[in-house]
Design an enzyme around this catalytic site. Sequence first.
Site, PDB file in Angstrom:
ATOM      1  N   GLY A 107       3.784  -0.801  -6.697  1.00 20.10           N
ATOM      2  CA  GLY A 107       4.835  -1.824  -6.759  1.00 20.10           C
ATOM      3  C   GLY A 107       6.188  -1.267  -7.171  1.00 20.10           C
ATOM      4  N   GLU A 141      -2.254   2.667  -4.249  1.00 21.68           N
ATOM      5  CA  GLU A 141      -3.148   1.498  -4.271  1.00 21.68           C
ATOM      6  C   GLU A 141      -4.547   1.819  -3.758  1.00 21.68           C
ATOM      7  OE1 GLU A 141       0.026   1.415  -3.472  1.00 21.68           O
ATOM      8  OE2 GLU A 141       0.958  -0.416  -4.239  1.00 21.68           O
ATOM      9  N   ALA A 183       2.557  -2.293 -10.094  1.00 15.08           N
ATOM     10  CA  ALA A 183       2.147  -3.583 -10.641  1.00 15.08           C
ATOM     11  C   ALA A 183       1.250  -3.290 -11.839  1.00 15.08           C
ATOM     12  CB  ALA A 183       1.374  -4.356  -9.583  1.00 15.08           C
ATOM     13  N   GLU A 231       7.611   0.172  -4.106  1.00 11.68           N
ATOM     14  CA  GLU A 231       7.941  -0.962  -3.235  1.00 11.68           C
ATOM     15  C   GLU A 231       9.243  -1.630  -3.706  1.00 11.68           C
ATOM     16  OE1 GLU A 231       3.828  -2.382  -3.931  1.00 11.68           O
ATOM     17  OE2 GLU A 231       3.800  -2.780  -1.779  1.00 11.68           O
TER      18      GLU A 231
END
Length: 265
Positions: free
Chosen positions: A116, A139, A71, A119
């Site tokens: 992300g 993260e 992200a 993911e």
Amino acid sequence: MELKAVRYEVTENEAGHRIAVIRIARPEALNALNKQVLSELKILLQELGSKRDVRAAVLTGEGDKSFVAGADIKEMENLTMPQARELALQGQTLFSKLEELPFPVICAMNGFALGGGFELALACDFIIASSKAKWGLPEVTLGLIPGYGGTQRLTRQVGRALARRIAMSGEMFTAQQGLDFGLFTQICEPADLLPTAMKVATTIASRAPNAVAWVKEAINHGGDKSLAEGLKIEADLFARTFETKDHNEGIAAFIEKRPANFQGN
Ligand code: CAA
């Protein structure tokens, strides 16, 4: 709307089967998922979901360095708690849409797949990785936890101990480790990655599309249920194949000793 940060093309192979190639294209930020990428991905998934003639897709990152580096960290700098929840839900919903596409999506992991980005790869049907891929859930190094499904999809994929090992350490892992952990189905030299992914997609595209979609459904929906419930899902979908013309074609082709020509009906 013209897509800029997500590019896609639909290729038609010699057999006339259509395969989508999707590229996350924000190489200046290692393809990190900012608002623009997420909203373009949403538009693209809506479009792809309605295309009945696409039989498989390959998802990769633009450039030779990164699949998706997570992200966008800079966009998260001043988020409030409600905004953070909203962001997680937005990404989760999007990745679930990807997972629910009625055809398989193969992740061609061409480099960094972090946070992300990893993911996103986990929401694909399976992952073929470049030998240069570096992946993980960093993260916790940022004081965060995965928000786009990492704790859930990774645990379902590799079990709790390995999921904890990966997500609690925040370490970066190699392609070989991804293969050893059962996360990747194959590793290729970087130059062979897309051709290999396309070859696998081409094989899948030659199979009966409904049967492939229902294998996907049975695994995705049955995998988390009890064995009895999963077996019921499988039996129901097995029965549905007997309503398709493609099952007549498949069985006839076997008996007549010729390749099957599936029409997707
Ligand atoms: N968000 C925003 N920008 C990013 C980014 C990210 N996730 N990853 C890389 N970039 C940007 C860098 O800021 C840099 O931009 P500038 O040139 O403007 O400074 C550019 O991409 C190139 O990156 P680097 O210079 O850092 O490249 P490198 O080769 O030295 O390092 C890297 C590569 C190890 C991947 C490093 O960029 C990195 O650690 N990136 C962050 C990875 C990460 O922590 N991802 C998880 C994000 S949190 C998350 O995803 C939460 C969630 O689950 C929803």
